[in-house]
Design an enzyme around this catalytic site. Structure first.
Site, PDB file in Angstrom:
ATOM      1  CG  ASP A   7      22.381  19.425  67.207  1.00 16.71           C
ATOM      2  OD1 ASP A   7      23.171  18.517  66.877  1.00 16.71           O
ATOM      3  OD2 ASP A   7      22.432  19.989  68.315  1.00 16.71           O
ATOM      4  CB  CYS A  64      22.330  16.733  69.734  1.00 20.09           C
ATOM      5  SG  CYS A  64      22.093  16.190  71.438  1.00 20.09           S
ATOM      6  CB  THR A  66      25.380  15.609  75.081  1.00 24.58           C
ATOM      7  OG1 THR A  66      24.060  16.151  74.976  1.00 24.58           O
ATOM      8  CG2 THR A  66      26.403  16.709  75.305  1.00 24.58           C
ATOM      9  CG  HIS A  97      15.389  -5.147  79.948  1.00 23.55           C
ATOM     10  ND1 HIS A  97      16.207  -5.079  81.051  1.00 23.55           N
ATOM     11  CD2 HIS A  97      15.579  -6.385  79.421  1.00 23.55           C
ATOM     12  CE1 HIS A  97      16.847  -6.220  81.198  1.00 23.55           C
ATOM     13  NE2 HIS A  97      16.491  -7.024  80.210  1.00 23.55           N
ATOM     14  CG  HIS A 133      11.238  -6.732  80.444  1.00 27.80           C
ATOM     15  ND1 HIS A 133      11.983  -5.978  81.317  1.00 27.80           N
ATOM     16  CD2 HIS A 133      11.874  -7.917  80.334  1.00 27.80           C
ATOM     17  CE1 HIS A 133      13.033  -6.674  81.715  1.00 27.80           C
ATOM     18  NE2 HIS A 133      12.987  -7.858  81.134  1.00 27.80           N
TER      19      HIS A 133
END
Length: 145
Positions: A7, A64, A66, A97, A133
């Site tokens: 964004d 973005c 965060t 993992h 995994h």
């Protein structure tokens, strides 16, 4: 090919990551945005995630401010396992993992130098194929609709 999207809050870092990858000979498909004008991250992160889920792109990177919003959007797409990483250990482990196929970054959280190290680690690390995994990744897929 790597899907990449952001964004407005992640635009500068997306451009830097795209350039970094292209300098390494890695082709990117840019799903936008193409400026710092305010926009809605789901439009771009969703398109990138769909391209990865459909097999049009091998992996994806969404950015973005965060990293939280784009990771939520990407993880709504069936077949996507997007890890929000702030350091190289997380990037390595989410590939080893979780067999993550998308990376989320927060441009306001992670500096450009660290982001490039995270991207390089994410893209160069293989899934471990360890039994536990693989079992856990299969269980994740059971929750997809």
């Amino acid at each position: 090919m790597i899907a990449i999207a952001s964004d407005h809050g992640g635009f500068d870092l997306k451009e830097a990551v795209r350039k970094h990858l292209e300098e390494k000979g890695i082709t990117c498909k840019d799903f936008g945005t193409d400026s710092k004008a305010s926009c809605d991250y789901p439009d771009f992160a969703g398109a990138a995630a769909k391209a990865v889920a459909d097999g049009k792109c091998e992996k994806g990177i969404v950015i973005c401010t965060t990293g939280i919003g784009v990771s939520i959007v990407a993880n709504k797409v069936n077949g996507i396992r997007c890890g929000l990483c702030t350091n190289v250990t997380q990037a390595r482990l989410t590939r080893e993992h979780n067999d993550a196929n998308m990376l989320a970054l927060g441009a306001g959280i992670t500096g450009q130098t660290a982001a490039m190290d995270i991207v390089d680690t994410f893209l160069s690390t293989e899934f471990s194929h360890g039994e536990r995994h693989e079992r856990r990744v299969r269980k994740i897929a059971e929750y997809e609709e």
